[in-house]
Motif scaffolding. Structure first.
Motif, PDB file in Angstrom:
ATOM      1  N   LYS A  16       0.779  -1.194   0.042  1.00  0.00           N
ATOM      2  CA  LYS A  16      -0.117  -0.055   0.148  1.00  0.00           C
ATOM      3  C   LYS A  16       0.807   1.244   0.135  1.00  0.00           C
ATOM      4  CE  LYS A  16      -3.567   0.651   2.439  1.00  0.00           C
ATOM      5  NZ  LYS A  16      -4.551   0.877   3.540  1.00  0.00           N
ATOM      6  N   VAL A  17       2.093   1.249   0.830  1.00  0.00           N
ATOM      7  CA  VAL A  17       2.943   2.549   0.783  1.00  0.00           C
ATOM      8  C   VAL A  17       3.542   2.583  -0.460  1.00  0.00           C
ATOM      9  CG1 VAL A  17       4.950   3.325   1.731  1.00  0.00           C
ATOM     10  CG2 VAL A  17       3.287   2.226   3.399  1.00  0.00           C
ATOM     11  N   GLN A  18       3.975   1.366  -1.258  1.00  0.00           N
ATOM     12  CA  GLN A  18       4.509   1.587  -2.573  1.00  0.00           C
ATOM     13  C   GLN A  18       3.702   2.039  -3.633  1.00  0.00           C
ATOM     14  OE1 GLN A  18       7.854   1.293  -2.800  1.00  0.00           O
ATOM     15  NE2 GLN A  18       8.499  -0.957  -2.076  1.00  0.00           N
ATOM     16  N   VAL A 143      11.362   1.029  -0.443  1.00  0.00           N
ATOM     17  CA  VAL A 143      10.652   2.205  -1.314  1.00  0.00           C
ATOM     18  C   VAL A 143      11.918   3.044  -2.027  1.00  0.00           C
ATOM     19  CG1 VAL A 143       9.854   4.592  -0.751  1.00  0.00           C
ATOM     20  CG2 VAL A 143       8.725   2.659   0.467  1.00  0.00           C
ATOM     21  N   SER A 144      12.978   3.048  -1.454  1.00  0.00           N
ATOM     22  CA  SER A 144      14.064   3.478  -2.020  1.00  0.00           C
ATOM     23  C   SER A 144      14.599   2.798  -3.398  1.00  0.00           C
ATOM     24  CB  SER A 144      15.325   3.723  -1.157  1.00  0.00           C
ATOM     25  OG  SER A 144      15.122   4.525  -0.220  1.00  0.00           O
ATOM     26  N   ASP A 145      14.676   1.418  -3.183  1.00  0.00           N
ATOM     27  CA  ASP A 145      14.852   0.514  -4.311  1.00  0.00           C
ATOM     28  C   ASP A 145      13.844   0.702  -5.330  1.00  0.00           C
ATOM     29  OD1 ASP A 145      17.176  -0.242  -3.078  1.00  0.00           O
ATOM     30  OD2 ASP A 145      16.724  -2.482  -2.679  1.00  0.00           O
ATOM     31  N   ARG A 146      12.601   0.409  -5.003  1.00  0.00           N
ATOM     32  CA  ARG A 146      11.651   0.776  -5.957  1.00  0.00           C
ATOM     33  C   ARG A 146      11.732   1.983  -6.821  1.00  0.00           C
ATOM     34  NH1 ARG A 146       5.223  -0.755  -5.990  1.00  0.00           N
ATOM     35  NH2 ARG A 146       4.794  -0.227  -8.284  1.00  0.00           N
ATOM     36  N   LEU A 147      11.879   3.214  -5.985  1.00  0.00           N
ATOM     37  CA  LEU A 147      11.900   4.576  -6.693  1.00  0.00           C
ATOM     38  C   LEU A 147      13.108   4.510  -7.712  1.00  0.00           C
ATOM     39  CD1 LEU A 147      11.976   7.048  -3.641  1.00  0.00           C
ATOM     40  CD2 LEU A 147      10.173   6.834  -5.550  1.00  0.00           C
ATOM     41  N   LYS A 148      14.221   4.003  -7.570  1.00  0.00           N
ATOM     42  CA  LYS A 148      15.462   4.111  -8.255  1.00  0.00           C
ATOM     43  C   LYS A 148      15.092   2.979  -9.609  1.00  0.00           C
ATOM     44  CE  LYS A 148      20.405   3.835  -8.256  1.00  0.00           C
ATOM     45  NZ  LYS A 148      21.565   3.903  -7.406  1.00  0.00           N
ATOM     46  N   ARG A 149      14.278   1.873  -9.240  1.00  0.00           N
ATOM     47  CA  ARG A 149      14.275   0.847 -10.465  1.00  0.00           C
ATOM     48  C   ARG A 149      12.914   1.107 -11.125  1.00  0.00           C
ATOM     49  NH1 ARG A 149      12.818  -2.858  -7.029  1.00  0.00           N
ATOM     50  NH2 ARG A 149      10.515  -3.211  -7.468  1.00  0.00           N
ATOM     51  N   VAL A 163      19.600  10.987  -5.268  1.00  0.00           N
ATOM     52  CA  VAL A 163      20.383  11.180  -4.118  1.00  0.00           C
ATOM     53  C   VAL A 163      19.627  10.635  -2.957  1.00  0.00           C
ATOM     54  CG1 VAL A 163      20.795  13.263  -2.721  1.00  0.00           C
ATOM     55  CG2 VAL A 163      21.179  13.352  -5.252  1.00  0.00           C
ATOM     56  N   TYR A 164      18.368  10.381  -3.006  1.00  0.00           N
ATOM     57  CA  TYR A 164      17.381   9.864  -1.829  1.00  0.00           C
ATOM     58  C   TYR A 164      17.894   8.381  -1.547  1.00  0.00           C
ATOM     59  CZ  TYR A 164      13.484   8.737   1.099  1.00  0.00           C
ATOM     60  OH  TYR A 164      12.839   8.278   2.010  1.00  0.00           O
ATOM     61  N   HIS A 165      18.296   7.819  -2.551  1.00  0.00           N
ATOM     62  CA  HIS A 165      18.667   6.545  -2.447  1.00  0.00           C
ATOM     63  C   HIS A 165      19.781   6.159  -1.611  1.00  0.00           C
ATOM     64  CE1 HIS A 165      19.631   2.259  -3.111  1.00  0.00           C
ATOM     65  NE2 HIS A 165      18.409   2.004  -3.526  1.00  0.00           N
ATOM     66  N   PRO A 166      19.636   5.497  -0.447  1.00  0.00           N
ATOM     67  CA  PRO A 166      20.771   5.302   0.581  1.00  0.00           C
ATOM     68  C   PRO A 166      21.878   4.669   0.126  1.00  0.00           C
ATOM     69  CG  PRO A 166      18.998   3.933   1.297  1.00  0.00           C
ATOM     70  CD  PRO A 166      18.636   4.653  -0.015  1.00  0.00           C
TER      71      PRO A 166
END
Length: 222
Positions: A16-18, A143-149, A163-166
Motif C-alpha cells: 500500500k505504501v509503495q 521504497v528507495s529501491d523501487r523508486l530507483k528501479r 540522491v534519496y537512495h541510501p
C-alpha cells in the motif's frame, strides 16, 4: 525467525505504501512539489530527530554490545541522512521548481503521532523499541529501491531519487536490524515477543500515514 513473521505482517502495508500517490507520484513525476517540500520539512525537522532519539534510548538499554553498536551507528546515520536530505533539497529546488524551505511549519498531527510513538515505545522497553523502529529501516530500503528501479524515464524527480537512495550498503543495515530482532525474539518471553510484533504492526501503519499527510497538506505559502 521472528523477522520473517514481521515481514509477513508488514508486506501488505508495504505494498500500500509503495502504491501510495506520494511514492508513485515521485516515480512518474506527477507529485506536486508542495508535497515533496512537506515531506522533507516534516521528515527532517521532526520525524528523523525523534527516530534518532528513540535509537539512543534503545542503545542505552540494549542487552549486549553488538546491539548497542548497531543502534549507535544508526543514530549517526539517521542524523547524517537528515542533513543530507535538507541539503539536497536546497540544491535541487530551483532546478526542479520546488518551494523553498524556510522556517519549519508546525508539526503535522500525523507526524507528531509518529514521533510520539517512537518516544513511547523506546521508553517502555528495548523489545518495544526495536519493534517500533524496524519498519522505518525496512520500508526505507524497499521504497528507495523501487523508486530507483521503476522511476519513469525523464521523470521530473530523477535527480532527487538518485540522491534519496541510501546506497547498496544500506541493505546490510536492514539485515543487521533483522538479526537484532531475531536475537531479541530468541531470548525473550512469549509476551515480550508478542510486544515486538504489536509495536511493529503499529509502526508499519504509521509509514503509510506519514506519506498520506504529505499529500493532504494545505497549500504551501509562496
Amino acid at each position: 525467525m521472528l523477522h520473517r513473521k514481521l515481514m509477513a505482517v508488514g508486506e501488505p502495508v508495504l505494498r500500500k505504501v509503495q502504491d501510495h500517490p506520494f511514492w508513485s507520484g515521485l516515480r512518474d513525476g506527477s507529485l506536486p512539489g508542495e508535497a515533496l517540500a512537506c515531506f522533507v520539512e516534516q521528515d527532517t525537522a521532526f520525524l528523523l530527530p525523534a527516530y534518532a532519539r528513540a535509537l539512543a534510548r534503545c542503545a542505552a538499554t540494549a542487552p549486549d554490545d553488538e546491539d548497542t553498536l548497531l543502534l549507535g551507528q544508526s543514530i549517526v546515520g539517521t542524523l547524517e541522512a537528515r542533513d543530507r536530505l535538507r541539503r539536497t533539497y536546497a540544491d535541487l529546488a530551483d532546478e526542479l521548481g520546488l518551494p523553498k524551505l524556510g522556517e519549519p511549519r508546525p508539526v503535522d498531527p500525523a507526524t507528531h503521532a509518529h514521533a510520539s510513538f517512537f518516544a513511547a515505545a523506546s521508553a517502555r522497553s528495548f523489545n518495544s523499541g526495536v519493534g517500533a523502529l524496524l519498519p522505518m529501516v525496512w520500508f526505507n530500503a524497499e521504497v528507495s529501491d523501487r523508486l530507483k528501479r521503476d522511476a519513469t524515464p525523464g521523470s521530473r524527480y530523477l535527480p532527487w531519487i538518485e540522491v534519496y537512495h541510501p546506497g547498496e550498503s544500506y541493505r546490510y543495515a536492514v539485515q543487521a536490524f533483522f538479526d537484532m530482532v531475531d536475537r531479541a525474539g530468541e531470548r525473550c518471553s512469549t509476551w515480550q515477543r508478542q510486544l515486538i510484533v504489536e509495536q511493529f504492526s503499529i509502526g508499519v501503519r504509521y509509514e503509510w500515514a506519514f506519506a498520506e499527510c504529505c499529500v493532504l497538506q494545505p497549500p504551501w505559502p509562496v
